[in-house]
Motif scaffolding. Structure first.
Motif, mmCIF file in Angstrom:
data_model
loop_
_atom_site.group_PDB
_atom_site.id
_atom_site.type_symbol
_atom_site.label_atom_id
_atom_site.label_comp_id
_atom_site.label_asym_id
_atom_site.label_seq_id
_atom_site.Cartn_x
_atom_site.Cartn_y
_atom_site.Cartn_z
ATOM 1 N N ARG A 258 0.871 -8.406 -9.068
ATOM 2 C CA ARG A 258 2.223 -8.122 -8.582
ATOM 3 C C ARG A 258 2.507 -8.862 -7.267
ATOM 4 N NH1 ARG A 258 4.913 -2.715 -6.248
ATOM 5 N NH2 ARG A 258 7.022 -3.538 -6.189
ATOM 6 N N ARG B 180 -11.075 -3.596 -15.512
ATOM 7 C CA ARG B 180 -10.671 -4.917 -15.022
ATOM 8 C C ARG B 180 -11.857 -5.860 -14.957
ATOM 9 N NH1 ARG B 180 -7.101 -3.949 -9.785
ATOM 10 N NH2 ARG B 180 -7.997 -5.979 -9.354
ATOM 11 N N TRP C 199 -12.899 3.176 -12.116
ATOM 12 C CA TRP C 199 -11.834 2.721 -13.024
ATOM 13 C C TRP C 199 -11.723 1.196 -13.047
ATOM 14 C CZ3 TRP C 199 -8.416 -0.126 -10.259
ATOM 15 C CH2 TRP C 199 -8.310 0.150 -8.897
ATOM 16 N N PHE D 130 5.513 0.557 -2.840
ATOM 17 C CA PHE D 130 5.938 1.201 -4.087
ATOM 18 C C PHE D 130 7.462 1.265 -4.170
ATOM 19 C CE2 PHE D 130 1.540 2.129 -3.552
ATOM 20 C CZ PHE D 130 1.027 2.040 -4.840
ATOM 21 N N SER E 150 0.824 -1.212 0.000
ATOM 22 C CA SER E 150 0.000 0.000 0.000
ATOM 23 C C SER E 150 0.856 1.258 0.000
ATOM 24 C CB SER E 150 -0.968 0.004 1.183
ATOM 25 O OG SER E 150 -1.902 -1.029 1.035
ATOM 26 N N ALA E 151 0.186 2.398 -0.062
ATOM 27 C CA ALA E 151 0.890 3.684 -0.150
ATOM 28 C C ALA E 151 1.664 3.941 1.143
ATOM 29 C CB ALA E 151 -0.137 4.787 -0.396
ATOM 30 N N ASP F 38 -5.684 -0.891 3.133
ATOM 31 C CA ASP F 38 -6.438 0.363 2.983
ATOM 32 C C ASP F 38 -7.702 0.321 3.836
ATOM 33 O OD1 ASP F 38 -4.620 1.403 1.088
ATOM 34 O OD2 ASP F 38 -5.590 0.286 -0.516
ATOM 35 N N LEU G 7 0.155 -5.624 -2.628
ATOM 36 C CA LEU G 7 0.835 -4.962 -3.751
ATOM 37 C C LEU G 7 -0.045 -4.932 -4.986
ATOM 38 C CD1 LEU G 7 4.287 -6.811 -3.416
ATOM 39 C CD2 LEU G 7 3.690 -4.593 -2.459
ATOM 40 N N GLY G 8 -1.298 -5.391 -4.863
ATOM 41 C CA GLY G 8 -2.188 -5.488 -6.018
ATOM 42 C C GLY G 8 -1.932 -6.768 -6.791
ATOM 43 N N VAL G 9 -2.957 -7.178 -7.519
ATOM 44 C CA VAL G 9 -2.877 -8.387 -8.361
ATOM 45 C C VAL G 9 -2.368 -7.969 -9.746
ATOM 46 C CG1 VAL G 9 -4.280 -10.137 -9.533
ATOM 47 C CG2 VAL G 9 -4.818 -9.492 -7.169
ATOM 48 N N GLY H 299 -4.372 -7.807 -1.418
ATOM 49 C CA GLY H 299 -4.995 -6.729 -2.201
ATOM 50 C C GLY H 299 -5.183 -5.442 -1.416
ATOM 51 N N GLY H 300 -6.418 -4.971 -1.367
ATOM 52 C CA GLY H 300 -6.677 -3.678 -0.732
ATOM 53 C C GLY H 300 -6.956 -3.731 0.767
HETATM 54 N N1 UDP Z 1 -0.170 -1.297 -4.367
HETATM 55 C C1 UDP Z 1 1.159 -1.299 -3.963
HETATM 56 N N2 UDP Z 1 2.133 -1.299 -4.893
HETATM 57 C C2 UDP Z 1 1.859 -1.299 -6.229
HETATM 58 C C3 UDP Z 1 0.505 -1.328 -6.637
HETATM 59 C C4 UDP Z 1 -0.483 -1.336 -5.677
HETATM 60 O O1 UDP Z 1 1.442 -1.309 -2.766
HETATM 61 O O2 UDP Z 1 2.804 -1.307 -7.017
HETATM 62 C C5 UDP Z 1 -1.205 -1.346 -3.317
HETATM 63 C C6 UDP Z 1 -2.272 -0.289 -3.405
HETATM 64 O O3 UDP Z 1 -1.857 0.890 -2.735
HETATM 65 C C7 UDP Z 1 -3.436 -0.983 -2.700
HETATM 66 C C8 UDP Z 1 -3.187 -2.457 -3.010
HETATM 67 O O4 UDP Z 1 -1.857 -2.558 -3.477
HETATM 68 O O5 UDP Z 1 -3.345 -0.798 -1.317
HETATM 69 C C9 UDP Z 1 -4.045 -3.029 -4.129
HETATM 70 O O6 UDP Z 1 -5.328 -2.829 -3.856
HETATM 71 P P1 UDP Z 1 -6.483 -3.226 -4.849
HETATM 72 O O7 UDP Z 1 -7.729 -2.854 -4.167
HETATM 73 O O8 UDP Z 1 -6.232 -2.686 -6.222
HETATM 74 O O9 UDP Z 1 -6.313 -4.789 -4.825
HETATM 75 P P2 UDP Z 1 -6.568 -5.834 -5.948
HETATM 76 O O10 UDP Z 1 -7.953 -5.560 -6.464
HETATM 77 O O11 UDP Z 1 -5.495 -5.619 -6.976
HETATM 78 O O12 UDP Z 1 -6.436 -7.106 -5.211
#
Ligand code: UDP
Length: 231
Positions: free
Chosen positions: A153, A211, A207, A124, A96-97, A178, A149-151, A174-175
């Motif tokens: 990644r 996806r 957005w 990041f 996450s951020a 947050d 880190l998100g899917v 995932g998120g």
């Molecule tokens: N994120 C991160 N690094 C990256 C891309 C994303 O830390 O390079 C974090 C982003 O801040 C968020 C989480 O990964 O907290 C992804 O959340 P998302 O809800 O998009 O999850 P997903 O739907 O990809 O599982």
């Protein structure tokens, strides 16, 4: 397996001390795997894959491999954290951020006093910073690594580094950070019960439509498979 059985498995992984990758799969991930051979291999070789999305539960029922229940990644992680607090397992939050993982850790420790979060890092990182993250993880050797880190990644990063890190349980969440930090919200209970959590996320984060455009294709793919199997 049920949520409780999945949690028992995760505890078993911790006790074994050997590295394990856990994936919480939704239809977007299944579709991604069909065009990304590395991601497909990671899903197939993961030590545990649970159905995070209602679409995966639906597909399992249609294709003759029913799942007893949906296991949302965030709830699996929370169940694991509750057990970790009781047993003293050591946790690292990666992703996450900047600042979010720390905030999430503070909130989690309010909820489960005694929870041992041994470190956090934002998601990041690039170049030399990645080396520092790896070194820190090797030094700390947490029992559980939650990676936001998100899917895809998070799954790819964990799969690439898990053997050298030797962390018993590594899960892409995932998120979730947050949500724990209060930066984002989960759908209200009544929407979750209607299996419409995905719609809530779509309305809050339009957005995602790009996806989610794969979802009808996922449904069609399941139907096609049904037809070919003659069920
Ligand atoms: N994120 C991160 N690094 C990256 C891309 C994303 O830390 O390079 C974090 C982003 O801040 C968020 C989480 O990964 O907290 C992804 O959340 P998302 O809800 O998009 O999850 P997903 O739907 O990809 O599982």
């Amino acid at each position: 397996m049920s949520m409780e059985q999945a949690l028992d498995f995760l505890e078993e992984f911790v006790r074994s001390g050997r590295p394990h990758l856990v994936v919480t799969a939704n239809p977007e991930m299944v579709m991604k795997a069909r065009t990304d051979p590395l991601f497909m291999e990671i899903l197939q070789r993961a030590d545990l894959v649970v159905p995070d999305g209602i679409g995966v539960v639906w597909a399992g029922a249609k294709l003759g491999q029913p799942f007893p229940e949906r296991i949302p990644g965030i709830e699996l992680a929370e169940g694991l954290l509750a057990r970790a607090a009781a047993k003293g397992y050591r946790i690292f939050l990666l992703g996450s951020a900047p600042g979010v993982a720390d905030q999430a850790a503070a909130k989690l420790q309010e909820r489960w006093p005694g929870l041992r979060v041994v470190g956090t890092h934002h998601g990041f990182f690039q170049g030399p910073e990645e080396e520092q993250v790896l070194e820190r993880l090797k030094e700390l050797r947490p029992d559980i690594l939650l990676a936001a880190l998100g899917v895809p990644r998070q799954e790819k990063w964990l799969a690439a580094h898990l053997a050298e890190l030797r962390i018993p349980v590594a899960v892409g969440v995932g998120g979730s950070f947050d949500v724990w930090a209060g930066v984002d919200k989960r759908a209200p209970e009544w929407l979750r019960k209607l299996n419409l959590e995905w719609l809530y996320r779509l309305v809050r984060q339009p957005w995602r439509i790009r996806r989610m455009a794969v979802l009808p294709v996922f449904v069609l793919t399941v139907w096609k498979e049904l037809l070919f199997k003659g069920r």
